[in-house]
Design an enzyme around this catalytic site. Structure first.
Site, PDB file in Angstrom:
ATOM      1  N   PRO A   1      61.625  -5.166  49.893  1.00 41.84           N
ATOM      2  CA  PRO A   1      60.618  -6.450  49.047  1.00 41.84           C
ATOM      3  C   PRO A   1      61.850  -7.337  47.880  1.00 41.84           C
ATOM      4  CG  PRO A   1      59.944  -4.306  48.548  1.00 41.84           C
ATOM      5  CD  PRO A   1      60.973  -3.944  49.722  1.00 41.84           C
ATOM      6  N   GLU A   2      61.516  -8.009  47.719  1.00 40.62           N
ATOM      7  CA  GLU A   2      62.343  -8.952  47.152  1.00 40.62           C
ATOM      8  C   GLU A   2      61.683  -9.416  45.278  1.00 40.62           C
ATOM      9  OE1 GLU A   2      64.588 -12.245  48.719  1.00 40.62           O
ATOM     10  OE2 GLU A   2      63.728 -12.167  51.003  1.00 40.62           O
TER      11      GLU A   2
ATOM     12  N   LYS B   1      66.616  -6.766  41.614  1.00 39.91           N
ATOM     13  CA  LYS B   1      66.081  -5.203  42.568  1.00 39.91           C
ATOM     14  C   LYS B   1      65.912  -3.944  42.336  1.00 39.91           C
ATOM     15  CE  LYS B   1      66.392  -8.171  46.554  1.00 39.91           C
ATOM     16  NZ  LYS B   1      66.876  -7.900  48.272  1.00 39.91           N
TER      17      LYS B   1
ATOM     18  N   ARG C   1      58.614   5.207  55.304  1.00 40.05           N
ATOM     19  CA  ARG C   1      59.458   5.231  56.138  1.00 40.05           C
ATOM     20  C   ARG C   1      61.247   5.869  55.707  1.00 40.05           C
ATOM     21  NH1 ARG C   1      59.052  -1.335  56.633  1.00 40.05           N
ATOM     22  NH2 ARG C   1      57.469  -1.253  59.108  1.00 40.05           N
TER      23      ARG C   1
ATOM     24  N   ARG D   1      85.490 -18.794  44.831  1.00 39.29           N
ATOM     25  CA  ARG D   1      84.913 -18.213  46.322  1.00 39.29           C
ATOM     26  C   ARG D   1      85.290 -19.048  47.367  1.00 39.29           C
ATOM     27  NH1 ARG D   1      81.697 -13.577  44.904  1.00 39.29           N
ATOM     28  NH2 ARG D   1      82.024 -13.224  42.560  1.00 39.29           N
TER      29      ARG D   1
ATOM     30  N   ARG E   1      71.371 -11.999  60.383  1.00 37.96           N
ATOM     31  CA  ARG E   1      69.684 -12.285  59.684  1.00 37.96           C
ATOM     32  C   ARG E   1      69.373 -13.465  60.340  1.00 37.96           C
ATOM     33  NH1 ARG E   1      70.090 -10.556  53.707  1.00 37.96           N
ATOM     34  NH2 ARG E   1      72.254 -10.140  53.937  1.00 37.96           N
TER      35      ARG E   1
END
Length: 323
Positions: A2-3, A61, A134, A191, A306
């Site tokens: 879930p995001e 989250k 899970r 950054r 990803r």
């Protein structure tokens, strides 16, 4: 996994069901789901039984419920001298964790792990069940600590300047009213990385996962490999605004559910996956380009183990993009 919008859907659902209710009994069906509570099952139960849920709070989250005492028989030390809660029940949903509000007449789910019986309230179910197929998620009791900026710990109905210890290291998310774009942009410019890597850095901005990063970048017409030290302020404002809007759109649809295991507290799945413009659309035409009469096919590239989905026409890769 879930995001942020999915976790916020759960938070909003829980608030109306559990806020102000006392935890009368606790049943740990599978101790593996409280493994993060280092002091074990008895201590876990002892901290919860007799405590009242003060609120449901989210940052990024991370989701937690501050616990208030209820007088005699309540766990010691659940409020400080100012009357603020000191501990919270933390919920980590992992890959398949669900927090479901159900009545005692509803049969137990196959993967039920923890059951909390709440004080009665007219017309409301009396059990909060943690279900996890899970077993990557779990529940544990944690300390609340002051926020480093003195602001609210996260999104809540009655915000307090306290945050669960495990969430104290992450930045605010774009849906947080206390989110500071100026602070985000100052940190971003320092950054030397790619834009999507920065968006996924929870120490810079929290809650933006892989799906919503791709959607925000598509909406902002920016490539994931754009070097952050070349990003103009207006471009950074645009991508954060789009990240906020895409998550609000997902909230309105109940979240994004690619996995039948993700449901809200009533057991319903979200439908925002039907409105995605970038994520998972490899080989399909770009909706924006098609609307403009331009032929362009969405592309998938490997990214940090990803995938990233972009349109080569309206999100061109920067010449100096290294990420």
């Amino acid at each position: 996994m879930p995001e942020l919008p999915e976790v916020e859907v759960v938070r909003r659902g829980l608030v109306s069901w559990v806020r102000g209710r006392t935890i009368e009994a606790v049943e740990v069906v599978d101790p593996r789901s409280i493994r993060r509570h280092a002091l074990g099952t008895e201590d876990f139960i002892g901290n919860l039984q007799g405590a009242t849920v003060g609120d449901v709070v989210r940052r990024g989250k991370f989701l937690w419920m501050p616990l208030l005492d209820t007088g005699a028989g309540a766990p010691a030390g659940t409020r400080d001298s100012a009357g603020l809660p000191q501990v919270a029940l933390m919920a980590h949903l992992g890959m398949s964790g669900q927090l479901l509000m159900q009545g005692r007449d509803v049969p137990d789910e196959k993967h039920l792990k923890v059951r909390l019986r709440l004080s009665p309230r007219d017309g409301m179910p009396d059990q909060l069940r943690f279900v996890d197929q899970r077993i990557f998620g779990g529940l544990f009791v944690t300390d609340l600590v002051p926020t480093d900026d003195g602001g609210p710990g996260g999104l809540a109905e009655s915000p307090l300047p306290l945050i669960a210890g495990e969430a104290a290291h992450i930045a605010r998310d774009p849906l947080d009213p206390a989110f500071s774009f100026d602070l985000f942009y100052r940190r971003l410019r320092k950054r030397k990385t790619g834009l999507k890597r920065a968006l996924l850095d929870q120490g810079l901005v929290s809650g933006i996962g892989n799906i919503y990063a791709d959607e925000a970048l598509w909406r902002a017409r920016l490539h994931y490999a754009r070097p952050t030290d070349t990003l103009r302020r207006a471009e950074a404002e645009r991508v954060i605004a789009e990240a906020r809007q895409v998550m609000l759109d997902a909230l309105a649809a109940g979240g994004t559910s690619f996995d039948s295991l993700y449901v809200n507290v009533n057991g319903a799945s979200g439908y925002f996956d039907r409105s995605l413009n970038a994520y998972g659309r490899e080989g399909l035409e770009c909706k924006r380009c098609a609307a403009a009469g331009v032929s362009s096919v969405m592309k998938r590239e490997q990214f940090m183990n990803r995938s990233s989905y972009t349109c080569p026409a309206c999100q061109p890769r920067p010449r100096n993009g290294r990420w």
